[in-house]
Motif scaffolding. Structure first.
Motif, mmCIF file in Angstrom:
data_model
loop_
_atom_site.group_PDB
_atom_site.id
_atom_site.type_symbol
_atom_site.label_atom_id
_atom_site.label_comp_id
_atom_site.label_asym_id
_atom_site.label_seq_id
_atom_site.Cartn_x
_atom_site.Cartn_y
_atom_site.Cartn_z
ATOM 1 N N PHE A 95 -13.000 -88.730 -28.930
ATOM 2 C CA PHE A 95 -11.703 -88.094 -28.736
ATOM 3 C C PHE A 95 -11.128 -88.498 -27.377
ATOM 4 N N THR A 97 -7.949 -86.627 -25.177
ATOM 5 C CA THR A 97 -6.976 -85.527 -25.250
ATOM 6 C C THR A 97 -6.199 -85.429 -23.950
ATOM 7 N N ARG A 137 -4.113 -84.628 -28.827
ATOM 8 C CA ARG A 137 -5.427 -85.216 -29.087
ATOM 9 C C ARG A 137 -5.322 -86.385 -30.046
ATOM 10 N N GLY A 139 -8.206 -89.326 -31.916
ATOM 11 C CA GLY A 139 -9.605 -89.668 -32.038
ATOM 12 C C GLY A 139 -10.063 -89.622 -33.480
ATOM 13 N N ASP A 147 -6.179 -86.420 -34.957
ATOM 14 C CA ASP A 147 -4.998 -86.326 -34.099
ATOM 15 C C ASP A 147 -4.335 -84.961 -34.265
ATOM 16 N N ASP A 186 -12.025 -81.644 -28.552
ATOM 17 C CA ASP A 186 -12.793 -82.749 -29.107
ATOM 18 C C ASP A 186 -12.641 -82.932 -30.611
ATOM 19 N N GLY A 187 -11.957 -82.012 -31.292
ATOM 20 C CA GLY A 187 -11.716 -82.161 -32.726
ATOM 21 C C GLY A 187 -12.886 -81.768 -33.601
#
Length: 526
Positions: A95, A97, A137, A139, A147, A186-187
């Motif tokens: 990621f 961000t 973000r 990634g 995203d 970080d998703g």
């Protein structure tokens, strides 16, 4: 996403020497505000692990802040920065961000006069500043794009030390933690229930410049410690307490008072308003009668835009356009105002709602037209002998543009009811199509068929049936009920029967032109 934060650990010491500072804190009550820029090192902690206190993984961020002195030991602090957090587990799980952060809070200073002097060289402090975090973000997580742009409520707490280098300049260092509520930098969709999975440390360094005026902030000649009205605009005359003069004692200072010698209202810049209509007397054309602001304080009972004293037609209905005297407009000068005139651009009597009345000669032509409209036997095909009569009706329609023509077709009782109904409708429609071809607008002609349902004579005789086979023509004001419907009622439902509308052969019509006369005189036909 475009990443604007350099990824270099050498930037922090360089920024300490070259960047203008964050406003850390004002040193005294005389220097109330400080302003500047700062540079921070950001360290991520989340589902990818923790970078806390690992300065080899710093992400650097420029910032801006404003600090204002509230009292001994307490400042208001506003700060903002733009930065980036990054992390990676593998080639398809990573990621990046971007973060925009704004916080507003309180700074609790130990140089508060009892723990340390306000002008002490070392000035420790604590900061509590809730705020707003916006993240952008990009990634992948296990190869799937993560995203997302999203905002979060942020809790920020920090501790720091300001080093007083002089009356105006200070150097400070500060460390604090940001905990945006339910943030997901970080998703990773695996989240705890407490809402604090992802957070980050912010280590900040910068210089401060303290601003402000000592003793007399508003330069009114009265020291701040005696000034009961701080912030007086420059050049304004004040009394001994530092407050602007107010000669008429109406609570509006003279420099803002448009009527400084007459007591008035604050909302009217200190001017009086005898009739309390919101218009100052000096601007009120009717100062003793409540009125409207847009009419210089004069009344307008019927809301037509003409004040009552000039209105020659009081009581005009709402929304009606009027002339300068307040009377409804009458463009065609026929005595019927436009809002009641069905024909506002052509004069006509009030009895006909302002529209021109149809002349007796035109009415007679319409009444007699039915005698001269002829069709081929048992067909909806006009005979050429009908054309002069239809052309005359076209002239009438052009002469009376505010009227609509009603065409009603009828048959005798021979044949089935559905067939007769369809035949009558199609014959009326054939007459309509002819007149439309002469330039009459489609909406000005309506055609209906009534079949054998509306006889005017006895169908038991040839003469009676001839009279019943007819096409009626009537004019009525556009917008009024259709004349045929008024006379005969609604048109019956049309059956699914096809009536021939074009001649099979043209030759027979040319071989016996002498036979057309009997057709026009109601000879046997269908």
């Amino acid at each position: 996403m475009k990443h604007l934060i350099p990824n270099s650990r050498s930037w922090l010491p360089l920024a300490c020497l070259t960047v203008l500072p964050l406003l850390s804190q004002a040193q005294t009550a005389d220097k109330k505000t400080s302003i500047g820029l700062n540079v921070s090192a950001l360290q991520y902690k989340g589902n990818y692990g923790s970078d806390y206190w690992d300065f080899s993984r710093n992400r650097y961020a420029p910032g801006l802040a404003i600090n204002h002195y509230l009292g001994k030991g307490l400042d208001a602090n506003l700060q903002a920065f733009y930065g980036e957090l990054k992390g990676s587990r593998s080639a398809n799980t990573f990621f990046a961000t971007n973060i925009v952060n704004v916080n507003l809070g309180l700074k609790f200073k130990l140089n508060n006069g009892w723990a340390l002097k306000e002008d002490a060289f070392i000035q420790p402090y604590l900061l509590a500043a809730p705020g707003w975090t916006y993240t952008s973000r990009e990634g992948q997580f296990n190869g799937t794009r993560i995203d997302q742009d999203k905002s979060y409520f942020d809790l920020f707490a920090a501790a720091g030390i300001n080093f007083r280098l002089g009356e105006t300049v200070g150097l400070f260092v500060q460390t604090g933690q940001h905990a945006p509520y339910y943030a997901n930098f970080d998703g990773d969709q695996t989240r705890d229930d407490n809402g604090w999975d992802d957070r980050f440390l912010q280590h900040t360094v910068g210089l401060t410049f303290n601003l402000g005026q000592a003793k007399d902030e508003d330069n009114d000649g009265v020291p701040d410690r005696k000034d009961k009205c701080p912030g007086t605009p420059a050049g304004v005359a004040v009394d001994a307490n530092g407050c602007p003069l107010d000669r008429d004692k109406d609570g509006v200072p003279d420099y803002q008072d448009q009527c400084p010698d007459e007591a008035g209202k604050a909302e009217l810049q200190g001017c009086p308003d005898k009739d309390n209509d919101g218009v100052a007397d000096k601007d009120d054309a009717c100062p003793d009668t409540p009125g409207k602001k847009e009419l210089q304080g004069c009344p307008d009972a019927d809301n037509d835009g003409v004040i009552d004293q000039n209105d020659k037609c009081p009581g005009t209905p709402a929304g009606v356009q009027v002339d300068a005297n307040g009377c409804p407009l009458d463009r065609d000068g026929d005595g019927v105002p436009d809002y009641q005139d069905r024909c506002p651009d052509r004069p006509g009597p009030a009895s006909n709602r302002g529209c021109p009345e149809i002349k007796a000669e035109a009415k007679k032509r319409l009444q007699e037209a039915t005698k001269y409209i002829n069709f081929e036997f048992d067909r909806a095909v006009l005979l050429p002998s009908s054309y002069p009569t239809l052309d005359a009706i076209v002239q009438i329609l052009n002469e009376y543009p505010d009227y609509t023509l009603s065409i009603a077709g009828h048959t005798d009782s021979k044949g089935s009811d559905p067939y007769n109904l369809r035949l009558s409708h199609d014959r009326a429609a054939a007459a309509r199509v002819y007149m439309l071809s002469k330039g009459i607008p489609d909406a000005r002609i309506e055609a209906r068929g009534y079949g054998e349902t509306k006889p005017i004579a006895d169908n038991a005789t040839d003469a009676g049936r001839a009279l019943n086979r007819r096409v009626d023509f009537d004019l009525y004001l556009t917008g009024d009920p259709n004349t045929a419907e008024v006379k005969y009622g609604p048109e019956p439902t049309m059956p699914d029967i096809v009536i021939p509308t074009t001649p099979v052969k043209k030759a027979p019509a040319k071989k016996a032109p002498a036979r057309k006369a009997p057709v026009r005189k109601a000879a046997p036909r269908r």
